[in-house]
Design an enzyme around this catalytic site. Structure first.
Site, PDB file in Angstrom:
ATOM      1  N   CYS A  63       0.857  -1.181   0.000  1.00  9.23           N
ATOM      2  CA  CYS A  63       0.000   0.000   0.000  1.00  9.23           C
ATOM      3  C   CYS A  63       0.897   1.236   0.000  1.00  9.23           C
ATOM      4  O   CYS A  63       2.129   1.141   0.111  1.00  9.23           O
ATOM      5  CB  CYS A  63      -0.903  -0.003   1.228  1.00  9.23           C
ATOM      6  SG  CYS A  63       0.007   0.102   2.805  1.00  9.23           S
ATOM      7  N   GLU A 184       1.991  -1.477  16.666  1.00  7.83           N
ATOM      8  CA  GLU A 184       1.057  -0.380  16.401  1.00  7.83           C
ATOM      9  C   GLU A 184       0.120  -0.138  17.583  1.00  7.83           C
ATOM     10  O   GLU A 184      -0.108   1.007  17.982  1.00  7.83           O
ATOM     11  CB  GLU A 184       0.227  -0.663  15.145  1.00  7.83           C
ATOM     12  CG  GLU A 184      -0.736   0.471  14.828  1.00  7.83           C
ATOM     13  CD  GLU A 184      -1.763   0.114  13.771  1.00  7.83           C
ATOM     14  OE1 GLU A 184      -2.920   0.569  13.897  1.00  7.83           O
ATOM     15  OE2 GLU A 184      -1.423  -0.614  12.824  1.00  7.83           O
ATOM     16  N   THR A 255      -5.157  -0.542  12.928  1.00  4.96           N
ATOM     17  CA  THR A 255      -5.688  -0.253  11.597  1.00  4.96           C
ATOM     18  C   THR A 255      -5.794  -1.474  10.692  1.00  4.96           C
ATOM     19  O   THR A 255      -6.459  -1.428   9.662  1.00  4.96           O
ATOM     20  CB  THR A 255      -4.823   0.795  10.878  1.00  4.96           C
ATOM     21  OG1 THR A 255      -3.481   0.303  10.769  1.00  4.96           O
ATOM     22  CG2 THR A 255      -4.840   2.115  11.631  1.00  4.96           C
ATOM     23  N   SER A 322       2.263 -10.666  10.105  1.00  5.87           N
ATOM     24  CA  SER A 322       1.526  -9.547   9.520  1.00  5.87           C
ATOM     25  C   SER A 322       0.052  -9.652   9.874  1.00  5.87           C
ATOM     26  O   SER A 322      -0.631 -10.601   9.471  1.00  5.87           O
ATOM     27  CB  SER A 322       1.696  -9.546   7.989  1.00  5.87           C
ATOM     28  OG  SER A 322       0.764  -8.684   7.385  1.00  5.87           O
TER      29      SER A 322
END
Length: 416
Positions: A63, A184, A255, A322
């Protein structure tokens, strides 16, 4: 909790000069681009040779946020060629990308050693903050050491930080849907404490976690048992009191979580507040914002579209740690045999596949006869936002090679 003292500002540096980025982008393309994959996508994301068909998801792979993080890491190494360059953990969760950075002389500091190793750095050193961001306490240490900082934090992540800071400012506890130990989520949790350090957060992962919280919101319960359930892996802010800090809540998320699950969590928490306080008070005591990454949504939506096509097997390519890739596997395995592979090398033979089992949380070897059948076979391939296209190419070519079709034949089929 007492107010947090003002911390020294980090020495952020800009490495995106035109001359540097021209070199960097050429280098990144050499490492990760695939003209073969690009050509197949242009031709409808499907390639058929003989009785073997491979369908690619419409959206997969890097991305914008991942591309930017990699570009900045490469640029940092070029700009600071004569300095020590360190990376907090992994730039993204893909072993191939992190291997490349290591070979470039960028030193990765393991998550478990962040504070210890950062304390050894000095003002001549450069620290790269990964796409996940970093906890405020780490940024404070970096600033105190006087290090230069190349910050690759994704813009979507920073948007979540803005939300949870605002929750704290308005006396809302942040309920964060995510993995408490994920870089994160740890970074987001630190921002949920607010600029004054007096905010609170609770990290929930499963619907079972949420139902437990909802039951406490509605009826109260045993505070000690509540705290015991969520005490691990920094899932609770210091001094968290469910009797106090579940009165007003705001929902946020890591996210890269599964969109449908995050939406269900939001719905259940809102209903619990309504049941306790009534409809009129819900707006006063409950807030929510959509903080799922747009690229994560695109890749999940694209997989749902791919699954509408007839497929015999689904291959999901990416790093085993991931988060966004893991959720693609969860979606796929609900419908058909799905294998989470790190690279094409995991396709040992037509019958033997080395893959990561989400339920065992370990890599294992499975045996499937589907790819070895003489009749028509259709294989779907997708990947998360941290997987480069060259790994998709390797996987696609390996599938055809195992089916007796050479890489030259594949390339000739699509004209590259």
């Amino acid at each position: 909790m007492s107010a947090t003292p003002s911390a020294p500002a980090a020495r952020r540096v800009n490495v995106r000069t035109p001359e540097v980025m021209e070199r960097v982008q050429a280098e990144v393309e050499t490492h990760y681009r695939s003209t073969l994959v690009e050509a197949i996508r242009v031709q409808g994301s499907v390639i058929q040779i003989g009785n073997t068909t491979v369908r690619l998801a419409r959206d997969f792979g890097f991305c914008y946020g991942v591309e930017r993080a990699i570009d900045l890491a490469y640029a940092a190494r070029r700009v600071f060629a004569d300095r020590r360059v360190f990376l907090l953990g992994e730039i993204i969760h893909n072993p191939e990308v992190n291997r490349q950075l290591t070979e470039m002389g960028i030193v990765s500091i393991p998550v478990s050693q962040h504070e210890e190793e950062l304390a050894k750095l000095n003002s001549d050193d450069v620290v790269i903050v990964p796409a996940f961001g970093a906890e405020t306490k780490l940024m404070k240490i970096i600033a105190e050491r006087g290090c230069m900082v190349v910050d690759t934090t994704c813009g979507d992540v920073m948007s979540v930080w803005k939300r949870v800071r605002n929750y704290a400012k308005n006396d809302f506890t942040s309920i964060i849907h995510g993995k408490a130990s994920h870089e994160e989520t740890r970074a987001t949790s630190s921002r949920a404490l607010g600029d004054q350090g007096n905010g609170h957060y609770l990290v929930v992962l499963t619907l079972s976690d949420v139902d437990y919280v909802c039951e406490y919101i509605r009826h109260g319960g045993d505070k000690a048992l509540f705290l015991e359930r969520f005490k691990g892996a920094s899932a609770l802010s210091e001094g968290f009191d469910p009797d106090l800090h579940l009165q007003r809540i705001g929902v946020a998320n890591q996210t890269t979580m599964l969109k449908s699950e995050t939406e269900e969590i939001q719905r259940r928490l809102q209903k619990a507040i309504e049941d306790r306080d009534g409809n009129d008070a819900t707006q006063k005591n409950f807030q929510v914002f959509d903080t799922i990454c747009g690229a994560t949504q695109e890749r999940q939506d694209s997989l749902f579209l791919l699954l509408q096509q007839p497929l015999d097997v689904l291959l999901v390519v990416g790093g085993y740690n991931s988060s966004n890739t893991t959720h693609l596997v969860e979606i796929g395995e609900q419908q058909l045999p799905t294998f989470f592979i790190r690279t094409a090398e995991c396709l040992t033979s037509l019958e033997q596949i080395v893959h990561f089992d989400l339920h065992l949380k370990a890599e294992k070897t499975s045996y499937s006869t589907k790819l070895a059948e003489d009749g028509p076979v259709t294989i779907g391939i997708t990947a998360g936002a941290s997987c480069p296209n060259n790994l998709i190419e390797d996987t696609l070519l390996r599938v055809f090679q195992l089916r007796g079709i050479s890489p030259d034949q594949v390339r000739a089929q699509v004209g590259v």
